[in-house]
Design a protein around this motif. Structure first.
Motif, mmCIF file in Angstrom:
data_model
loop_
_atom_site.group_PDB
_atom_site.id
_atom_site.type_symbol
_atom_site.label_atom_id
_atom_site.label_comp_id
_atom_site.label_asym_id
_atom_site.label_seq_id
_atom_site.Cartn_x
_atom_site.Cartn_y
_atom_site.Cartn_z
ATOM 1 N N ILE A 1 0.848 -1.180 0.000
ATOM 2 C CA ILE A 1 0.000 0.000 0.000
ATOM 3 C C ILE A 1 0.884 1.230 0.000
ATOM 4 O O ILE A 1 1.917 1.261 0.667
ATOM 5 N N VAL A 2 0.489 2.223 -0.791
ATOM 6 C CA VAL A 2 1.171 3.516 -0.834
ATOM 7 C C VAL A 2 0.128 4.597 -0.595
ATOM 8 O O VAL A 2 -0.890 4.644 -1.289
ATOM 9 N N CYS A 3 0.373 5.444 0.386
ATOM 10 C CA CYS A 3 -0.527 6.559 0.706
ATOM 11 C C CYS A 3 0.283 7.844 0.777
ATOM 12 O O CYS A 3 1.299 7.892 1.471
ATOM 13 N N ILE A 4 -0.184 8.862 0.074
ATOM 14 C CA ILE A 4 0.490 10.158 0.096
ATOM 15 C C ILE A 4 -0.533 11.245 0.392
ATOM 16 O O ILE A 4 -1.581 11.313 -0.246
ATOM 17 N N GLN A 5 -0.219 12.070 1.378
ATOM 18 C CA GLN A 5 -1.066 13.216 1.715
ATOM 19 C C GLN A 5 -0.439 14.478 1.128
ATOM 20 O O GLN A 5 0.760 14.723 1.294
ATOM 21 N N LYS A 6 -1.274 15.265 0.460
ATOM 22 C CA LYS A 6 -0.785 16.483 -0.177
ATOM 23 C C LYS A 6 -1.896 17.514 -0.254
ATOM 24 O O LYS A 6 -3.078 17.185 -0.183
ATOM 25 N N TYR A 7 -1.488 18.771 -0.420
ATOM 26 C CA TYR A 7 -2.443 19.858 -0.583
ATOM 27 C C TYR A 7 -2.621 20.182 -2.065
ATOM 28 O O TYR A 7 -1.637 20.230 -2.819
ATOM 29 N N GLY A 8 -3.879 20.406 -2.456
ATOM 30 C CA GLY A 8 -4.172 20.881 -3.797
ATOM 31 C C GLY A 8 -3.997 19.842 -4.880
ATOM 32 O O GLY A 8 -3.588 18.706 -4.653
ATOM 33 N N MET A 9 -4.345 20.277 -6.096
ATOM 34 C CA MET A 9 -4.237 19.411 -7.270
ATOM 35 C C MET A 9 -2.807 19.473 -7.819
ATOM 36 O O MET A 9 -2.083 20.429 -7.566
#
Length: 709
Positions: A554-562
């Protein structure tokens, strides 16, 4: 007549009585003399006899990788102290200058004068335990100090009394740092991670000893020997961990992500081979600070849809060919409108349930769940518990948090008391739930493992003196998470997600990958989902090879905006990990890859020219090298010209910062430390930039930051 002659016996007894009386008077007299006249003398002697009861510290056990490499080990560190009551002022005054000069060379942060003033103060105060350096030092530094005048004398002659302490070191640096954990050296306590969970095993048992000093001699007596801690063997694989970390770091830097998580698991055993938790710090550098992989209680989004579809298929309320009218990609669900990701392009119209999972249609999945569980939401939630996606895994990591999901409850009249209408459709697509990445992966790992759910395993053995004293076996949580018929359909759908649906960017030309994309809004607490810049959680979870699964990830990345795409961002990181891991297992004859049409020559990096020459000569390559180093290390690069290697030294000056760009980490550190510069490394690979510009004047003890790629 008596045979005893009283005239002879009585005088003898009288003499004996007188002698004993005189002896008694002498003893009393001596005692009185000692207690009065000699009182002060013997009190001073008594002060010189000391008994110290101390703890005998055990050696902390090692934390090992799956194949025995050291992830955390105990190395000695030393407190450097001196007893100024030993040796005398004359000796210290004679050697003070040479000692302070030597200490300045070892610790350039402090001047000769500062050392001299500091040591003279301790000498004047006759300190018995006076630290000559405030922090602990390693063994190499300790040996340098030990060679200085007075410090090279015995403890009872010079007064140098170093104190050895055990320190925790990680040979692979930050690799899986949060999972391995750490130890507080000052408090001698484990702080987090495996160090904390397995502290009792690793710590061992303290012993006791006492030291008795008579006059100027110490004697040590062991009252209870220390028992060293046992080692633990983890399931972490160093090479796989490195592959995963590089893949996540690359995506975080590419998309300016905030948090990146990856977990790689062996399908059959549940062994966690890699676990990554990178988070952007205030200085912009990504570090491991929190074990997000096991503690992030976020709404997982579309990766949850697979569990919803599995429940519907297993309950027999729908099939993969069940038709759904999604319209133009917008549908009212109670008081809120649900949208598909392509609603601005007109939506998906009429599609099957299988197609809805392939293209990750919110409306397609939630509509089926609404139609069949609207009046009995508890049946749907029970199904989620049945398939195991919200199972409490009880993982031995202190930061682990079990999933949170509301179970519908009814009052005596049969009315739902903790449930509102919109909860069901939004729960079905991964909202209104809180599930850590490790739980989501464990569910998908069960799919890959033919329906058998195993508990994630991070520690597999306990060793004592190299011998196995305890095994931690594979634990089966559920023999089957669903029927074989349902499992077969779900596995086919997950393959189609990658070959036909939103997971197309994950497709590999080398082997099959199956899985599910996810893109979810991250709640900002009371502020909701869309306050200011929107925060996204983009994910991909699946397994490979698809036909005979060996690993799940599993790979999860949190980021702001498009942009925010589970397939393009997390999916491509998943692909990099999968291909890197599978490449390790290839066994290809090197002759198959030979190119007979071109000259094959070793590639050289910037580095030590003397060492490069020796390697190339051993390999039989021609060189035009002339060693003019006069015994010093010569640095530079090598070019291949006209059939031979030409050596191009880099000019260096002992007082000027050299250009180390392009050098490997080992060579750069060696080169700078030879010049008295301290080095801090960031990243892995070759030097990209250096904090002190080439050509700048340098001073011993200066710190240079090197950034590697």
């Amino acid at each position: 007549m008596s045979k005893f002659d009283n005239k002879k016996i009585i005088p003898r007894y009288s003499l004996l009585a007188v002698v004993m009386t005189l002896f008694g008077v002498a003893v009393i007299g001596k005692a009185t003399y000692t207690m009065t006249v000699k009182h002060d003398y013997w009190m001073e002697v008594s002060k010189r006899i000391e008994s110290h009861n101390k703890d005998l510290h055990p050696e902390r056990g090692n934390i090992l990788s799956d194949n025995g490499e050291l992830l955390a080990s105990t190395l000695p560190e030393y407190k450097l102290a001196v007893d100024f009551t030993v040796g005398g002022e004359k000796l210290w005054n004679e050697k003070m200058d040479s000692i302070c000069d030597g200490l300045h060379e070892i610790f350039p942060e402090k001047s000769v004068k500062e050392f001299k003033d500091y040591l003279k103060k301790g000498l004047e105060d006759k300190k018995r335990y006076y630290l000559i350096w405030p922090s602990r030092v390693d063994y190499e530094t300790f040996k340098k100090v030990e060679r200085l005048p007075i410090f090279n004398m015995s403890r009872f002659a010079g007064g140098f009394c170093p104190e050895k302490n055990n320190a925790r070191k990680k040979p692979f640096g930050s690799l899986a740092a949060r999972t391995i954990g750490d130890v507080d050296h000052d408090k001698d306590s484990a702080r987090y991670g495996l160090e904390s969970v397995y502290d009792k095993i690793l710590r061992g048992e303290q012993g006791k000893y006492h030291r008795q000093k008579v006059m100027n001699r110490y004697l040590s007596f062991t009252d209870k020997p220390a028992t060293n801690g046992d080692d633990i063997v983890t399931t972490i694989n160093v090479q796989m961990q490195d592959i995963a970390e590089k893949a996540i770091l690359k995506k975080l830097q590419e998309y300016n992500g905030e948090i990146g998580v990856a977990i790689l698991m062996e399908v059959e055993t549940g062994d966690v081979k890699a676990i990554v938790n990178l988070e952007k710090s205030k200085d912009g550098v990504y570090r491991e600070r929190v074990n997000h992989a096991v503690s992030d209680m976020l709404e997982p989004g579309s990766v949850f849809k697979t569990a919803s579809v599995m429940v519907a298929l297993d309950d027999g309320v729908a099939d993969t060919n069940t038709i759904i009218h999604t319209g133009n990609g917008k549908m009212q669900m109670y008081d809120r409108q649900m949208k598909d990701h392509n609603h601005e392009r007109g939506g998906y119209g009429t599609i099957s349930l299988g197609k809805a999972l392939q293209v990750s249609s919110n409306i397609g999945v939630s509509y089926v769940i609404m139609q069949n569980y609207k009046s009995t939401p508890e049946k749907f939630v029970d199904g989620l518990f049945r398939v195991g996606i919200v199972e409490d895994l009880q993982i031995p990591i202190d930061e682990y948090k079990s999933p949170r999901i509301t179970r519908p409850e009814r009052n005596a009249k049969g009315k739902l008391v903790n449930w509102d209408g919109p909860r069901l459709p939004w729960m079905s697509i991964g909202y209104a739930t809180q599930v850590a990445p490790i739980n989501t992966l464990t569910f998908y790992n069960a799919i890959a493992n033919n329906g058998k759910m195993v508990r994630p395993r991070i520690v597999k053995q306990r060793l004592r003196d190299g011998e196995v004293v305890e095994n931690y076996p594979v634990e089966v949580i559920r023999e089957q998470i669903c029927t074989p018929q349902t499992l077969g359909k779900v596995k086919k759908l997950l393959e189609q997600v990658v070959t036909l649906g939103t997971g197309l960017p994950v497709k590999s030309e080398s082997f099959g990958i199956a899985g599910k994309t996810g893109t979810a809004l991250v709640s900002q607490g009371k502020s909701g989902y869309k306050t200011g810049t929107v925060k996204y959680l983009v994910s991909f979870v699946g397994y490979f090879p698809a036909d005979q699964p060996r690993y799940s990830c599993i790979v999860c990345i949190q980021k702001y905006g498009m942009p925010a795409s589970g397939g393009k961002i997390s999916g491509t990181a998943f692909k990099d990990i999968a291909e890197g891991v599978m490449a390790r297992n290839l066994n290809v004859e090197s002759s198959y890859a030979e190119d007979n049409t071109t000259q094959r020559n070793p590639m050289q990096l910037l580095g030590n020219l003397n060492a490069t020459y020796q390697v190339l000569t051993r390999l039989g390559y021609n060189s035009s090298y002339s060693d003019n180093s006069n015994g010093k290390t010569l640095w530079g690069k090598v070019d291949f010209t006209d059939g031979q290697y030409v050596y191009k030294p880099k000019e260096t000056d002992g007082d000027v910062m050299p250009d180390v760009n392009g050098l490997g980490a080992r060579d750069a550190v060696f080169m700078l430390e030879q010049m008295g510069v301290r080095v801090r490394l960031h990243g892995r690979g070759k030097v990209k930039t250096q904090s002190i510009a080439a050509g700048s004047k340098i001073t011993a003890g200066q710190v240079c930051e090197l950034y590697l790629i």
